[in-house]
Scaffold this motif. Structure first.
Motif, PDB file in Angstrom:
ATOM      1  N   TYR A 344       4.605 -10.419  11.115  1.00  0.00           N
ATOM      2  CA  TYR A 344       3.994 -11.634  11.650  1.00  0.00           C
ATOM      3  C   TYR A 344       4.952 -12.824  11.539  1.00  0.00           C
ATOM      4  CZ  TYR A 344       1.026 -15.688  12.224  1.00  0.00           C
ATOM      5  OH  TYR A 344       0.509 -16.877  12.643  1.00  0.00           O
ATOM      6  N   LYS A 345       5.597 -12.961  10.399  1.00  0.00           N
ATOM      7  CA  LYS A 345       6.529 -14.079  10.223  1.00  0.00           C
ATOM      8  C   LYS A 345       7.692 -13.969  11.206  1.00  0.00           C
ATOM      9  CE  LYS A 345       5.413 -15.096   5.397  1.00  0.00           C
ATOM     10  NZ  LYS A 345       5.872 -15.117   3.984  1.00  0.00           N
ATOM     11  N   ALA A 346       8.133 -12.731  11.479  1.00  0.00           N
ATOM     12  CA  ALA A 346       9.236 -12.540  12.421  1.00  0.00           C
ATOM     13  C   ALA A 346       8.818 -12.935  13.834  1.00  0.00           C
ATOM     14  CB  ALA A 346       9.699 -11.086  12.396  1.00  0.00           C
ATOM     15  N   LEU A 347       7.648 -12.481  14.279  1.00  0.00           N
ATOM     16  CA  LEU A 347       7.219 -12.811  15.643  1.00  0.00           C
ATOM     17  C   LEU A 347       6.904 -14.295  15.775  1.00  0.00           C
ATOM     18  CD1 LEU A 347       3.895 -13.212  16.309  1.00  0.00           C
ATOM     19  CD2 LEU A 347       3.866 -10.814  15.610  1.00  0.00           C
ATOM     20  N   TYR A 348       6.356 -14.888  14.718  1.00  0.00           N
ATOM     21  CA  TYR A 348       6.084 -16.323  14.727  1.00  0.00           C
ATOM     22  C   TYR A 348       7.390 -17.110  14.851  1.00  0.00           C
ATOM     23  CZ  TYR A 348       4.510 -20.926  13.103  1.00  0.00           C
ATOM     24  OH  TYR A 348       4.251 -22.282  12.990  1.00  0.00           O
ATOM     25  N   THR A 349       8.374 -16.716  14.057  1.00  0.00           N
ATOM     26  CA  THR A 349       9.658 -17.427  14.049  1.00  0.00           C
ATOM     27  C   THR A 349      10.381 -17.296  15.381  1.00  0.00           C
ATOM     28  OG1 THR A 349       9.904 -17.098  11.663  1.00  0.00           O
ATOM     29  CG2 THR A 349      11.898 -17.608  12.918  1.00  0.00           C
ATOM     30  N   ILE A 350      10.468 -16.078  15.892  1.00  0.00           N
ATOM     31  CA  ILE A 350      11.204 -15.855  17.143  1.00  0.00           C
ATOM     32  C   ILE A 350      10.525 -16.555  18.306  1.00  0.00           C
ATOM     33  CG2 ILE A 350      11.958 -14.117  18.799  1.00  0.00           C
ATOM     34  CD1 ILE A 350      13.537 -14.247  16.147  1.00  0.00           C
ATOM     35  N   THR A 351       9.199 -16.452  18.380  1.00  0.00           N
ATOM     36  CA  THR A 351       8.481 -17.097  19.474  1.00  0.00           C
ATOM     37  C   THR A 351       8.643 -18.609  19.416  1.00  0.00           C
ATOM     38  OG1 THR A 351       6.847 -15.297  19.491  1.00  0.00           O
ATOM     39  CG2 THR A 351       6.223 -17.349  20.571  1.00  0.00           C
ATOM     40  N   THR A 352       8.551 -19.171  18.221  1.00  0.00           N
ATOM     41  CA  THR A 352       8.716 -20.618  18.069  1.00  0.00           C
ATOM     42  C   THR A 352      10.126 -21.048  18.465  1.00  0.00           C
ATOM     43  OG1 THR A 352       7.085 -20.648  16.273  1.00  0.00           O
ATOM     44  CG2 THR A 352       8.562 -22.540  16.453  1.00  0.00           C
ATOM     45  N   GLU A 353      11.127 -20.264  18.079  1.00  0.00           N
ATOM     46  CA  GLU A 353      12.511 -20.583  18.437  1.00  0.00           C
ATOM     47  C   GLU A 353      12.709 -20.560  19.945  1.00  0.00           C
ATOM     48  OE1 GLU A 353      14.856 -17.788  16.284  1.00  0.00           O
ATOM     49  OE2 GLU A 353      14.762 -18.908  14.387  1.00  0.00           O
TER      50      GLU A 353
END
Length: 543
Positions: A344-353
């Motif tokens: 979840y943290k990975a998808l949140y971070t990548i999407t936000t970036e």
């Protein structure tokens, strides 16, 4: 029969074709982008590339007085994926096509028709085909002895059907039949080219893959004066793109290894090359290198989420996982198992970036659109998970509708839309980005384990099976099987024919949007078309 979660992003037998296509040409503007400044694109091979471009321009200017020769030259440029260097010349050919589309010469008329439709011009089959058919709309048998290239051009044209164009269906049947029968009488090189064109029609196939075959054929011809410069340019670009793709793969690999999900979720797939091939195919062009890297990250996380739903989570955990995505706050994932929390943290971070980068480059932050697209995917996975847990047999149409979402394609295309950054004003309404509104690459609705694998294998019942390369627990549901349950009087062949009609209809829908460009930008539609080509089932092209 219970319907298990889908295998997202169906990966067909085109995989070996894609591996061979890795060095192939993308282009700087295919997909609607801007080339990078020269300072960012210079390489040791740029001098040779520029010389080849100049040489091709000289060749093209020699054809300007002949509309037919100019059309043939531009067709070679497009087939070699180097037409983006010659926008003025291509535009000149489009002007000539507006006259030649009314020609009594089959090659001139059909080639003009295809070029006009591909560039978004409104042209009707009535402008072309009646001159080559009888009163009943049937093609003249005399055409079977016509120039083989005219028949090939007729065959290429037939795949641009936008629906309710019966003459194009007849054109496909006629050209396929007579090209197949002519192969035995052709010289070996041309015979192979015709066979490959029948097996992999131009409009339905990966351009990188077709470019390599077209180049090989041109290089086999004894008289290559008119195409030598094009061959040199295509070869130079193949090499430069090979180096670029290798660098992108290295970057994605470094990101993936640093992420650590492969170690934290050992049952999940670890297939970076496979994930990158999707991005390499969907987004083409040297100026889109960064976009391909970012899209590969999104695709990899879609696969991992699918594996977490299939192999790891309990119903309660998956429900909490889905709620956390809807809340869109990393703190919402604190109660989840470690692997889900990390994902979840990975998808949140990548999407936000990606959203932040889109705002910086294009002036609009799409994070709310993208988070809703993620929520739709999770909801779709939850539906399938509940079907499986309860032992429910969904209706075939429900399964197919949900499969549009769980294919992962709408989510990937939502990211592509904002990476490309075109016409954002048209997409201010988040509803435009739902699975029902994003143009589906034909077969996005068809799902991996349904249409794709059914069509990729022989029709015999014993061979219609899931040829999946991942070790997944349980049995995936199949639209074909669900259709047969609901229609017990239908035979397996009837179900396959029904599926074929659905696929053809999806291609016609995609062609309407691609050729008319009424809703989405040409760049985004090119990406959708590329995705459709990636998952096109093999049986569909057996004319």
């Amino acid at each position: 029969m219970a319907a298990a979660p889908a295998h997202i992003f169906f990966f067909t037998s085109v995989r070996p074709l894609l591996i061979s296509a890795l060095p192939a040409a993308g282009n700087a503007r295919r997909g609607g982008g801007r080339p990078l400044p020269a300072s960012k694109t210079r390489s040791p091979g740029d001098h040779d590339l520029q010389k080849s471009i100049t040489d091709v321009q000289k060749t093209l200017h020699g054809h300007l007085k002949s509309g037919r020769e100019m059309m043939a030259a531009v067709d070679n440029l497009k087939r070699l994926c180097i037409d983006h260097y010659f926008e003025e010349e291509v535009e000149s050919a489009v002007g000539a096509a507006m006259d030649l589309v009314h020609s009594d010469d089959l090659l001139e008329a059909t080639l003009s028709f295809r070029l006009l439709r591909e560039t978004g011009h409104d042209v009707s089959t009535d402008d072309v085909l009646p001159r080559f058919t009888n009163g009943a709309g049937e093609f003249s048998l005399a055409l079977s002895n016509d120039d083989i290239w005219a028949l090939l051009s007729l065959h290429d044209m037939s795949h641009l059907n936008m629906g309710e164009e019966a003459s194009l269906h007849k054109a496909k049947d006629f050209s396929s039949k007579h090209l197949a029968s002519a192969i035995r009488y052709l010289n070996p090189g041309l015979g192979r080219y015709v066979r490959q064109s029948l097996d992999h029609p131009y409009h339905l196939s990966l351009m990188q893959y077709k470019a390599r075959h077209h180049l090989s054929y041109l290089q086999s011809l004894p008289n290559r004066k008119s195409t030598a410069a094009m061959e040199e340019l295509a070869t130079a670009e193949f090499h430069l793109n090979k180096l670029l793709h290798q660098k992108e793969m290295e970057e994605v690999n470094r990101w993936w290894m640093g992420l650590g999900l492969a170690q934290e979720v050992p049952v999940a797939r670890d297939q970076v090359l496979k994930w990158y091939m999707w991005s390499m195919t969907i987004i083409q062009g040297s100026s889109f290198s960064r976009y391909r890297v970012e899209l590969t990250k999104i695709i990899s996380l879609i696969y991992i989420v699918d594996d977490l739903f299939d192999l790891v989570g309990t119903q309660e955990q998956l429900s909490l996982f889905t709620k956390a995505v809807k809340i869109w706050n990393t703190a919402a994932a604190d109660s989840l198992p470690s692997c889900m929390r990390s994902c979840y943290k990975a998808l949140y971070t990548i999407t936000t970036e990606i959203a932040d980068a889109a705002e910086k480059e294009h002036g609009m932050n799409p994070v709310n659109h993208l988070r809703k697209a993620w929520a739709e995917l999770f909801d779709g996975f939850m539906v399938e998970s509940k079907w499986l847990a309860a032992g429910l047999v969904p209706a075939a149409e429900d399964y197919l509708r949900n499969g549009v979402v769980t294919s992962g394609m709408p989510l990937a295309l939502a990211h592509v839309l904002f990476l490309l950054g075109h016409d954002h004003a048209a997409y201010s309404d988040a509803a435009k980005l739902s699975a029902d509104h994003i143009p589906r690459p034909s077969l996005a609705r068809a799902r991996s384990s349904d249409f794709g694998m059914t069509w990729a294998v022989p029709r015999s019942e014993q061979n219609i099976q899931l040829l999946d390369d991942e070790a997944q627990e349980g049995l995936d549901g199949s639209y074909r099987d669900l259709f047969l349950i609901e229609n017990p009087r239908c035979a397996a062949n009837d179900a396959e024919e029904h599926m074929r009609r659905l696929i053809v209809r999806e291609w016609e829908e995609l062609n309407r949007e691609y050729c008319r460009r009424r809703t989405f930008s040409s760049g985004f539609m090119q990406a959708c078309l590329n995705a459709a080509r990636m998952v096109r089932p093999a049986l569909l092209i057996r004319d």
